[in-house]
Scaffold this motif. Structure first.
Motif, PDB file in Angstrom:
ATOM      1  N   ARG A   1       0.866  -1.189   0.000  1.00  0.00           N
ATOM      2  CA  ARG A   1       0.000   0.000   0.000  1.00  0.00           C
ATOM      3  C   ARG A   1       0.900   1.236   0.000  1.00  0.00           C
ATOM      4  NH1 ARG A   1      -4.500  -1.076   4.562  1.00  0.00           N
ATOM      5  NH2 ARG A   1      -5.259   0.920   3.742  1.00  0.00           N
ATOM      6  N   LEU A   2       1.483   1.494  -1.161  1.00  0.00           N
ATOM      7  CA  LEU A   2       2.549   2.485  -1.258  1.00  0.00           C
ATOM      8  C   LEU A   2       2.055   3.915  -1.077  1.00  0.00           C
ATOM      9  CD1 LEU A   2       4.667   0.958  -4.173  1.00  0.00           C
ATOM     10  CD2 LEU A   2       4.756   0.507  -1.709  1.00  0.00           C
ATOM     11  N   ASN A   3       0.845   4.208  -1.539  1.00  0.00           N
ATOM     12  CA  ASN A   3       0.329   5.571  -1.373  1.00  0.00           C
ATOM     13  C   ASN A   3       0.165   5.925   0.099  1.00  0.00           C
ATOM     14  OD1 ASN A   3       0.220   6.207  -4.091  1.00  0.00           O
ATOM     15  ND2 ASN A   3      -1.865   5.426  -4.345  1.00  0.00           N
ATOM     16  N   GLU A   4      -0.351   4.955   0.881  1.00  0.00           N
ATOM     17  CA  GLU A   4      -0.494   5.200   2.315  1.00  0.00           C
ATOM     18  C   GLU A   4       0.867   5.352   2.979  1.00  0.00           C
ATOM     19  OE1 GLU A   4      -2.119   2.972   0.635  1.00  0.00           O
ATOM     20  OE2 GLU A   4      -4.244   2.918   1.200  1.00  0.00           O
ATOM     21  N   ALA A   5       1.833   4.522   2.549  1.00  0.00           N
ATOM     22  CA  ALA A   5       3.184   4.627   3.109  1.00  0.00           C
ATOM     23  C   ALA A   5       3.780   6.002   2.823  1.00  0.00           C
ATOM     24  CB  ALA A   5       4.072   3.531   2.530  1.00  0.00           C
ATOM     25  N   LYS A   6       3.597   6.480   1.595  1.00  0.00           N
ATOM     26  CA  LYS A   6       4.127   7.798   1.232  1.00  0.00           C
ATOM     27  C   LYS A   6       3.556   8.890   2.127  1.00  0.00           C
ATOM     28  CE  LYS A   6       4.905   6.876  -3.698  1.00  0.00           C
ATOM     29  NZ  LYS A   6       4.436   7.194  -5.071  1.00  0.00           N
ATOM     30  N   LYS A   7       2.258   8.795   2.422  1.00  0.00           N
ATOM     31  CA  LYS A   7       1.623   9.831   3.239  1.00  0.00           C
ATOM     32  C   LYS A   7       2.237   9.891   4.631  1.00  0.00           C
ATOM     33  CE  LYS A   7      -2.820   9.715   0.806  1.00  0.00           C
ATOM     34  NZ  LYS A   7      -4.254   9.352   0.896  1.00  0.00           N
ATOM     35  N   TYR A   8       2.548   8.730   5.196  1.00  0.00           N
ATOM     36  CA  TYR A   8       3.165   8.724   6.520  1.00  0.00           C
ATOM     37  C   TYR A   8       4.585   9.278   6.472  1.00  0.00           C
ATOM     38  CZ  TYR A   8      -0.437   6.362   9.223  1.00  0.00           C
ATOM     39  OH  TYR A   8      -1.590   6.070   9.905  1.00  0.00           O
ATOM     40  N   TYR A   9       5.357   8.876   5.458  1.00  0.00           N
ATOM     41  CA  TYR A   9       6.718   9.415   5.330  1.00  0.00           C
ATOM     42  C   TYR A   9       6.676  10.931   5.129  1.00  0.00           C
ATOM     43  CZ  TYR A   9       8.539   4.649   4.812  1.00  0.00           C
ATOM     44  OH  TYR A   9       8.891   3.341   5.030  1.00  0.00           O
ATOM     45  N   GLU A  10       5.756  11.388   4.290  1.00  0.00           N
ATOM     46  CA  GLU A  10       5.629  12.828   4.051  1.00  0.00           C
ATOM     47  C   GLU A  10       5.211  13.563   5.321  1.00  0.00           C
ATOM     48  OE1 GLU A  10       2.825  12.795   0.899  1.00  0.00           O
ATOM     49  OE2 GLU A  10       4.337  12.581  -0.695  1.00  0.00           O
ATOM     50  N   ALA A  11       4.341  12.932   6.108  1.00  0.00           N
ATOM     51  CA  ALA A  11       3.901  13.561   7.353  1.00  0.00           C
ATOM     52  C   ALA A  11       5.062  13.735   8.324  1.00  0.00           C
ATOM     53  CB  ALA A  11       2.794  12.727   8.001  1.00  0.00           C
ATOM     54  N   VAL A  12       5.959  12.758   8.368  1.00  0.00           N
ATOM     55  CA  VAL A  12       7.146  12.887   9.219  1.00  0.00           C
ATOM     56  C   VAL A  12       7.987  14.069   8.767  1.00  0.00           C
ATOM     57  CG1 VAL A  12       9.320  11.807   9.898  1.00  0.00           C
ATOM     58  CG2 VAL A  12       7.226  10.450   9.862  1.00  0.00           C
ATOM     59  N   LEU A  13       8.219  14.170   7.457  1.00  0.00           N
ATOM     60  CA  LEU A  13       9.056  15.250   6.933  1.00  0.00           C
ATOM     61  C   LEU A  13       8.405  16.617   7.138  1.00  0.00           C
ATOM     62  CD1 LEU A  13      10.273  13.620   3.591  1.00  0.00           C
ATOM     63  CD2 LEU A  13      11.499  13.784   5.758  1.00  0.00           C
ATOM     64  N   ASP A  14       7.075  16.682   6.984  1.00  0.00           N
ATOM     65  CA  ASP A  14       6.383  17.964   7.093  1.00  0.00           C
ATOM     66  C   ASP A  14       6.269  18.443   8.534  1.00  0.00           C
ATOM     67  OD1 ASP A  14       6.053  18.016   4.375  1.00  0.00           O
ATOM     68  OD2 ASP A  14       3.983  17.285   4.410  1.00  0.00           O
ATOM     69  N   ASN A  15       6.020  17.503   9.449  1.00  0.00           N
ATOM     70  CA  ASN A  15       5.702  17.890  10.820  1.00  0.00           C
ATOM     71  C   ASN A  15       6.860  17.733  11.799  1.00  0.00           C
ATOM     72  OD1 ASN A  15       2.560  18.411  10.923  1.00  0.00           O
ATOM     73  ND2 ASN A  15       2.881  16.655   9.574  1.00  0.00           N
ATOM     74  N   TYR A  16       7.820  16.868  11.460  1.00  0.00           N
ATOM     75  CA  TYR A  16       8.951  16.632  12.361  1.00  0.00           C
ATOM     76  C   TYR A  16      10.255  16.658  11.556  1.00  0.00           C
ATOM     77  CZ  TYR A  16       5.004  14.902  15.071  1.00  0.00           C
ATOM     78  OH  TYR A  16       3.798  14.784  15.708  1.00  0.00           O
ATOM     79  N   PRO A  17      10.603  17.812  10.997  1.00  0.00           N
ATOM     80  CA  PRO A  17      11.751  17.880  10.084  1.00  0.00           C
ATOM     81  C   PRO A  17      13.111  17.828  10.766  1.00  0.00           C
ATOM     82  CG  PRO A  17      10.816  20.062  10.400  1.00  0.00           C
ATOM     83  CD  PRO A  17       9.908  19.107  11.115  1.00  0.00           C
ATOM     84  N   ASP A  18      13.151  17.930  12.093  1.00  0.00           N
ATOM     85  CA  ASP A  18      14.439  18.072  12.773  1.00  0.00           C
ATOM     86  C   ASP A  18      14.764  16.922  13.720  1.00  0.00           C
ATOM     87  OD1 ASP A  18      14.843  20.590  11.550  1.00  0.00           O
ATOM     88  OD2 ASP A  18      13.578  21.535  13.075  1.00  0.00           O
ATOM     89  N   THR A  19      14.151  15.766  13.545  1.00  0.00           N
ATOM     90  CA  THR A  19      14.460  14.637  14.422  1.00  0.00           C
ATOM     91  C   THR A  19      15.522  13.755  13.774  1.00  0.00           C
ATOM     92  OG1 THR A  19      12.875  13.033  13.530  1.00  0.00           O
ATOM     93  CG2 THR A  19      12.032  14.659  15.102  1.00  0.00           C
ATOM     94  N   LYS A  20      16.100  12.871  14.574  1.00  0.00           N
ATOM     95  CA  LYS A  20      17.123  11.973  14.041  1.00  0.00           C
ATOM     96  C   LYS A  20      16.537  10.937  13.092  1.00  0.00           C
ATOM     97  CE  LYS A  20      17.027   8.712  17.948  1.00  0.00           C
ATOM     98  NZ  LYS A  20      17.844   8.099  19.026  1.00  0.00           N
ATOM     99  N   TYR A  21      15.208  10.821  13.081  1.00  0.00           N
ATOM    100  CA  TYR A  21      14.549   9.854  12.200  1.00  0.00           C
ATOM    101  C   TYR A  21      14.187  10.458  10.843  1.00  0.00           C
ATOM    102  CZ  TYR A  21      14.005   7.540  16.698  1.00  0.00           C
ATOM    103  OH  TYR A  21      14.245   6.975  17.922  1.00  0.00           O
ATOM    104  N   THR A  22      14.337  11.777  10.703  1.00  0.00           N
ATOM    105  CA  THR A  22      13.959  12.444   9.463  1.00  0.00           C
ATOM    106  C   THR A  22      14.715  11.896   8.250  1.00  0.00           C
ATOM    107  OG1 THR A  22      13.417  14.443  10.719  1.00  0.00           O
ATOM    108  CG2 THR A  22      13.715  14.679   8.337  1.00  0.00           C
ATOM    109  N   PRO A  23      16.048  11.678   8.331  1.00  0.00           N
ATOM    110  CA  PRO A  23      16.748  11.112   7.168  1.00  0.00           C
ATOM    111  C   PRO A  23      16.212   9.745   6.756  1.00  0.00           C
ATOM    112  CG  PRO A  23      18.319  12.065   8.712  1.00  0.00           C
ATOM    113  CD  PRO A  23      16.992  12.056   9.405  1.00  0.00           C
ATOM    114  N   THR A  24      15.801   8.945   7.733  1.00  0.00           N
ATOM    115  CA  THR A  24      15.223   7.636   7.419  1.00  0.00           C
ATOM    116  C   THR A  24      13.949   7.793   6.606  1.00  0.00           C
ATOM    117  OG1 THR A  24      16.127   6.687   9.451  1.00  0.00           O
ATOM    118  CG2 THR A  24      14.306   5.502   8.407  1.00  0.00           C
TER     119      THR A  24
END
Length: 311
Positions: A279-302
């Motif tokens: 379910r790649l579209n759903e996966a993309k939304k979660y990854y994008e949400a991490v980048l949009d809302n938490y851009p400065d955590t150690k998990y952002t590069p992942t």
């Protein structure tokens, strides 16, 4: 025992059941069914809320962007509360006590819902993957807009023009329109019995966490005790430590960072699960949400690397 009128907060526990399947985001035009109960067991009569524009805003005390939005939300509430607009905030903290204290201290005098992040019920039904996040519902109960609350002003202005509220009295009066009042419930859930040895074990774990400077775990355990037990030495001990922690900005900063890390790890886990199931579209939304809302955590590069692979 907490009485809502004593603290001046309409903290409600609600069931938000949408037309979308669990985990599937509500879209513009969807019409969720909303059934709410106050913490005191009273039933909010949403038929009497019909005709008003309703804002749902998901947030948490540990979420920095959410806290920065608080002055904006207060302004919206004060500006539109007499124009047929109801604001309902959905708190994602694990502890109702933490939410209640913050809401009371910051005089957030609108309706509040509790949806703990460790056992999400409402956020998952509405498809909320990151916070802060807001929805605007029409007087007929349809989703008109969803997004970051910082971008809510123009959609709300448009909603008032295109979907004017159909009411004759003050919108905030609707908060008091309840039916079938029930007794205030105890802080200890009905049927819940916590053995003394379990409580003492929790206290020892909290003390060890504190001694090792793991204030996040200590704070979580103290809130666990405070929320589940109505009285006793252990509860008073937990409340004393909660007060000490919450009066120490550096400790609460650590708590906030670790809670943010927990939320990001949860979102990455959801993304990986979706990805492994194709379910790649759903996966993309979660990854994008991490980048949009938490851009400065150690998990952002992942998250960025995983998203790049899917693009």
């Amino acid at each position: 025992m907490i009485h809502l009128r004593d603290i001046g907060v309409n903290l409600v526990v609600a069931m938000l059941l949408g037309t979308a399947a669990s985990g599937e985001a509500l879209s513009v035009g969807d019409k969720p069914r909303i059934d709410m109960h106050t913490l005191g067991g009273e039933i909010l009569d949403f038929q009497k809320l019909a005709g008003r524009i309703t804002i749902f805003e998901f947030w948490a005390t540990w979420c920095g962007p959410c806290i920065r939005e608080l002055p904006h939300l207060k302004k919206i509430h004060e500006t539109y509360k007499d124009q047929g607009v109801i604001l309902i905030s959905v708190n994602r903290d694990e502890s109702e006590g933490t939410a209640t204290r913050f809401i009371t201290k910051n005089k957030m005098d609108w309706i509040h819902v509790h949806d703990p992040s460790q056992k999400p019920q409402y956020a998952s039904v509405w498809g909320v993957r990151a916070i802060p996040h807001a929805f605007i519902l029409s007087p007929e109960g349809e989703v008109l807009w969803r997004g970051h609350p910082a971008g809510m002003d123009q959609p709300l202005s448009d909603a008032l023009k295109l979907h004017p509220p159909q009411i004759g009295d003050r919108a905030e009066d609707a908060i008091d329109l309840v039916t079938a009042p029930r007794p205030i419930v105890s802080m200890q859930a009905p049927g819940l019995r916590i053995h003394t040895n379990i409580l003492k074990g929790k206290v020892r774990r909290a003390q060890r966490a504190h001694d090792s400077h793991d204030f996040y775990q200590a704070y979580r355990i103290c809130n666990w005790i405070n929320d589940r037990v109505s009285g006793g030495d252990e509860v008073q001990w937990a409340r004393d430590w909660i007060g000490k922690y919450e009066s120490n900005p550096s400790i609460m900063e650590q708590v906030g960072r670790q809670r943010t890390a927990d939320e990001v790890r949860r979102m990455l886990s959801m993304a990986k699960n979706y990805e492994s199931n194709g379910r790649l579209n759903e996966a993309k939304k979660y990854y994008e949400a991490v980048l949009d809302n938490y851009p400065d955590t150690k998990y952002t590069p992942t998250a960025k690397a995983a998203l790049d692979k899917l693009m």
